[in-house]
Design a protein around this motif. Structure first.
Motif, PDB file in Angstrom:
ATOM      1  N   TYR A  60       0.831  -1.196   0.000  1.00 48.73           N
ATOM      2  CA  TYR A  60       0.000   0.000   0.000  1.00 48.73           C
ATOM      3  C   TYR A  60       0.873   1.256   0.000  1.00 48.73           C
ATOM      4  O   TYR A  60       0.644   2.200  -0.763  1.00 48.73           O
ATOM      5  CB  TYR A  60      -0.915  -0.010   1.225  1.00 48.73           C
ATOM      6  CG  TYR A  60      -1.698   1.260   1.443  1.00 48.73           C
ATOM      7  CD1 TYR A  60      -2.909   1.470   0.787  1.00 48.73           C
ATOM      8  CD2 TYR A  60      -1.227   2.253   2.297  1.00 48.73           C
ATOM      9  CE1 TYR A  60      -3.629   2.645   0.993  1.00 48.73           C
ATOM     10  CE2 TYR A  60      -1.944   3.424   2.507  1.00 48.73           C
ATOM     11  CZ  TYR A  60      -3.145   3.605   1.850  1.00 48.73           C
ATOM     12  OH  TYR A  60      -3.854   4.762   2.038  1.00 48.73           O
ATOM     13  N   ASP A 263      -8.709  -1.806   0.579  1.00 47.68           N
ATOM     14  CA  ASP A 263      -7.773  -1.515  -0.505  1.00 47.68           C
ATOM     15  C   ASP A 263      -7.897  -2.508  -1.662  1.00 47.68           C
ATOM     16  O   ASP A 263      -8.625  -3.499  -1.581  1.00 47.68           O
ATOM     17  CB  ASP A 263      -6.334  -1.452   0.003  1.00 47.68           C
ATOM     18  CG  ASP A 263      -6.133  -0.257   0.926  1.00 47.68           C
ATOM     19  OD1 ASP A 263      -6.608   0.835   0.581  1.00 47.68           O
ATOM     20  OD2 ASP A 263      -5.513  -0.417   1.991  1.00 47.68           O
ATOM     21  N   THR A 264      -7.160  -2.187  -2.719  1.00 47.90           N
ATOM     22  CA  THR A 264      -7.296  -2.944  -3.972  1.00 47.90           C
ATOM     23  C   THR A 264      -5.943  -3.472  -4.436  1.00 47.90           C
ATOM     24  O   THR A 264      -5.555  -3.312  -5.597  1.00 47.90           O
ATOM     25  CB  THR A 264      -7.922  -2.065  -5.074  1.00 47.90           C
ATOM     26  OG1 THR A 264      -7.156  -0.843  -5.195  1.00 47.90           O
ATOM     27  CG2 THR A 264      -9.356  -1.725  -4.760  1.00 47.90           C
ATOM     28  N   THR A 268      -6.036  -8.865  -3.403  1.00 44.41           N
ATOM     29  CA  THR A 268      -7.402  -8.564  -2.964  1.00 44.41           C
ATOM     30  C   THR A 268      -8.364  -8.663  -4.134  1.00 44.41           C
ATOM     31  O   THR A 268      -9.437  -9.271  -4.034  1.00 44.41           O
ATOM     32  CB  THR A 268      -7.477  -7.151  -2.353  1.00 44.41           C
ATOM     33  OG1 THR A 268      -6.538  -7.068  -1.279  1.00 44.41           O
ATOM     34  CG2 THR A 268      -8.873  -6.856  -1.824  1.00 44.41           C
ATOM     35  N   LEU A 269      -7.986  -8.084  -5.268  1.00 48.47           N
ATOM     36  CA  LEU A 269      -8.837  -8.129  -6.454  1.00 48.47           C
ATOM     37  C   LEU A 269      -9.029  -9.568  -6.943  1.00 48.47           C
ATOM     38  O   LEU A 269     -10.113  -9.938  -7.401  1.00 48.47           O
ATOM     39  CB  LEU A 269      -8.240  -7.265  -7.564  1.00 48.47           C
ATOM     40  CG  LEU A 269      -8.196  -5.758  -7.280  1.00 48.47           C
ATOM     41  CD1 LEU A 269      -7.537  -5.023  -8.452  1.00 48.47           C
ATOM     42  CD2 LEU A 269      -9.588  -5.196  -7.010  1.00 48.47           C
ATOM     43  N   ILE A 272     -11.537 -11.195  -4.739  1.00 50.63           N
ATOM     44  CA  ILE A 272     -12.878 -10.707  -5.076  1.00 50.63           C
ATOM     45  C   ILE A 272     -13.382 -11.406  -6.331  1.00 50.63           C
ATOM     46  O   ILE A 272     -14.543 -11.833  -6.404  1.00 50.63           O
ATOM     47  CB  ILE A 272     -12.863  -9.173  -5.269  1.00 50.63           C
ATOM     48  CG1 ILE A 272     -12.655  -8.475  -3.925  1.00 50.63           C
ATOM     49  CG2 ILE A 272     -14.159  -8.683  -5.911  1.00 50.63           C
ATOM     50  CD1 ILE A 272     -12.520  -6.981  -4.025  1.00 50.63           C
ATOM     51  N   THR A 280     -14.585  -4.674  -0.784  1.00 46.66           N
ATOM     52  CA  THR A 280     -13.415  -4.021  -0.215  1.00 46.66           C
ATOM     53  C   THR A 280     -13.587  -2.514  -0.284  1.00 46.66           C
ATOM     54  O   THR A 280     -14.276  -1.995  -1.166  1.00 46.66           O
ATOM     55  CB  THR A 280     -12.116  -4.447  -0.936  1.00 46.66           C
ATOM     56  OG1 THR A 280     -10.983  -4.023  -0.169  1.00 46.66           O
ATOM     57  CG2 THR A 280     -12.019  -3.847  -2.339  1.00 46.66           C
ATOM     58  N   VAL A 282     -12.236   0.977  -1.166  1.00 48.26           N
ATOM     59  CA  VAL A 282     -11.258   1.506  -2.117  1.00 48.26           C
ATOM     60  C   VAL A 282     -10.738   2.853  -1.614  1.00 48.26           C
ATOM     61  O   VAL A 282     -11.514   3.771  -1.356  1.00 48.26           O
ATOM     62  CB  VAL A 282     -11.876   1.683  -3.513  1.00 48.26           C
ATOM     63  CG1 VAL A 282     -10.858   2.253  -4.489  1.00 48.26           C
ATOM     64  CG2 VAL A 282     -12.415   0.351  -4.028  1.00 48.26           C
ATOM     65  N   LEU A 316     -16.054  -1.556  -3.365  1.00 48.22           N
ATOM     66  CA  LEU A 316     -15.926  -2.280  -4.626  1.00 48.22           C
ATOM     67  C   LEU A 316     -16.321  -3.733  -4.425  1.00 48.22           C
ATOM     68  O   LEU A 316     -15.883  -4.379  -3.463  1.00 48.22           O
ATOM     69  CB  LEU A 316     -14.487  -2.181  -5.140  1.00 48.22           C
ATOM     70  CG  LEU A 316     -14.182  -2.875  -6.473  1.00 48.22           C
ATOM     71  CD1 LEU A 316     -13.210  -2.032  -7.292  1.00 48.22           C
ATOM     72  CD2 LEU A 316     -13.589  -4.273  -6.244  1.00 48.22           C
ATOM     73  N   LEU A 321     -15.531  -4.636 -10.915  1.00 43.74           N
ATOM     74  CA  LEU A 321     -14.176  -4.848 -11.422  1.00 43.74           C
ATOM     75  C   LEU A 321     -14.053  -4.302 -12.830  1.00 43.74           C
ATOM     76  O   LEU A 321     -14.978  -4.392 -13.636  1.00 43.74           O
ATOM     77  CB  LEU A 321     -13.828  -6.338 -11.411  1.00 43.74           C
ATOM     78  CG  LEU A 321     -13.597  -6.953 -10.036  1.00 43.74           C
ATOM     79  CD1 LEU A 321     -13.346  -8.441 -10.168  1.00 43.74           C
ATOM     80  CD2 LEU A 321     -12.428  -6.291  -9.326  1.00 43.74           C
TER      81      LEU A 321
END
Length: 333
Positions: A60, A263-264, A268-269, A272, A280, A282, A316, A321
Motif C-alpha cells: 500500500y 484496498d485494492t 485482494t482483487l 474478489i 473491499t 477503495v 468495490l 471490477l
C-alpha cells in the motif's frame, strides 16, 4: 671506461627514458578511461522532502510512494522514502527526528498515535519544518495539513456494505492492523457505529494483526476455531483481508463466510474475482502521495493549503471490477 661500457650505459639510459614514457602514456590512458572527460553536473532540486511510511515494503505504501515520486519528478523535488522495513513505531519516530535534524524542507508522514506522534510533530514544526500527515492524521498536532481517507467514514461504508450483503444477519469478527493506530481505530469505530442498530448483526471479537498478512491469517484461523458461529470478517488494513481470505479459501466452503476488506492490492482483487472476498473499501494511495507533495510545495511558496483534504472512498464488489478482469467473451473470469 671502455667503449663497450659507454655504449651499454647509453643504451640503458635510453631504455629507461622510453620505459618511463610508455608508463606515463598508458597510465594517462587508464586514468582517462576511468574518469569522465567532463565532470557531470549534479541535478539541482527546488526542495528536499522526506516521506516516512509505517513500513517501507508495505504494498500500500509503495503506491503512496509512487504518487509522491511522480509529483516530485514533475516539480523538481528531491524526495526520499525512508522508514522502518517493518512496522516499528520507535523506528518510525526516529526517522522523523533524523529527517528534521538534516533540515529537509518538508516531511510527509502518518500520525499513527496521538500520544507519541503529536509531541514530535509539534517539535518539528516549531523548528521551522512543515509536516503533512498522509493516510493517518494527527489532528491535535501542529501539522500543516492532512490528506487521505476519512477513516471513520470508510469503516462506516464497510459496515453498511456488510448489512446490505448479509441482509442484516451476521456474526462478525474484526481483524485490525494495530490497536494504537489512529486510522485503524477510526475504521473500527465507523464499522461499529454502522452496524450497532442492526439486531441481527453481532460483533464477536476484535483482534490485532500488526499489519501482517501472516498474523491476520493466524488470527482468522484462531477465531474460527474458538468461535464457530462467526460467519463474517472485516479486515481494516490492506493485508488483513488477504490473510483472512487465505484461511477461508482453505478451510471454509464457498459462500459460507462473508469478508469485507480494505484496498485494492492485486491479491485482494483476485480474491474478489474468485468470490472469497465479497467487498473491499477503495482508497487512493497514489493520489494521496501525489497531492501531498503539491500541497507541501504550495505551502512553501506562500499559497494557502486546506488543512483537511479527504481523498475518495468507495466500496468495490465483483460487479465493479474493470474490464481487465473480464475474459474475451465479456464474462467474468
Amino acid at each position: 671506461m671502455s667503449r663497450l661500457s659507454v655504449l651499454a650505459y647509453i643504451f640503458g639510459a635510453v631504455f629507461f627514458v622510453v620505459s618511463c614514457s610508455f608508463a606515463v602514456f598508458y597510465g594517462s590512458k587508464v586514468l582517462t578511461h576511468d574518469l569522465p572527460a567532463e565532470k557531470k553536473q549534479s541535478k539541482e532540486y527546488n526542495y528536499h522532502f522526506v516521506l516516512v511510511p509505517e513500513e517501507l515494503d508495505n504494498e500500500y505504501w509503495r503506491l503512496v510512494e509512487q504518487g509522491a515520486k511522480a509529483a516530485a519528478d514533475k516539480y523538481g523535488v528531491l524526495l526520499e522514502y525512508a522508514g522502518p522495513n517493518q512496522g516499528n513505531i520507535e523506528d518510525h519516530l526516529k526517522t522523523i527526528e533524523m529527517s528534521a535534524a538534516s533540515k529537509v524542507d518538508g516531511i510527509l508522514t502518518q500520525g499513527l498515535s496521538d500520544e507519541q506522534f503529536t509531541p514530535l510533530i509539534n517539535r518539528v514544526v516549531s523548528s521551522g519544518i512543515p509536516v503533512i500527515t498522509v493516510d493517518t492524521d494527527a489532528a491535535n498536532s501542529k501539522r500543516l495539513a492532512y490528506i487521505g481517507t476519512d477513516n471513520y467514514y470508510s469503516g462506516f461504508l464497510a459496515g453498511k456494505a456488510l448489512i446490505q450483503d448479509t441482509k442484516g444477519k451476521a456474526n462478525v469478527a474484526i481483524i485490525t492492523g494495530r490497536f494504537y493506530a489512529n486510522h485503524q481505530k477510526q475504521r473500527v469505530k465507523g464499522f461499529q457505529d454502522a452496524v450497532k442498530g442492526e439486531k441481527g448483526i453481532h460483533i464477536i471479537d476484535v483482534v490485532e494483526s500488526e499489519i501482517s498478512r501472516v498474523q491476520a491469517a493466524e488470527k482468522a484461523y484462531q477465531i474460527m476455531k474458538d468461535h464457530p458461529e462467526v460467519n463474517a470478517f472485516f479486515g481494516t488494513s490492506a493485508l488483513d483481508g488477504i490473510g483472512i481470505a487465505q484461511v477461508v479459501d482453505k478451510f471454509v466452503k464457498p459462500g459460507k463466510m462473508y469478508i469485507v476488506g480494505f484496498d485494492t492490492l492485486p491479491e485482494t482483487l483476485e480474491y474478489i474475482r474468485r468470490g472469497t472476498i465479497n467487498a473491499t473499501v477503495v482508497q487512493e494511495p497514489y493520489e494521496m502521495g501525489y497531492r501531498a507533495v503539491i500541497m507541501m510545495i504550495d505551502h512553501i511558496e506562500g499559497k494557502s493549503v486546506n488543512p483537511i483534504v479527504h481523498t475518495n472512498t468507495k466500496i468495490l464488489r465483483v460487479g465493479d471490477l474493470p474490464l481487465s478482469h473480464l475474459d474475451r467473451r465479456g464474462e467474468r473470469k
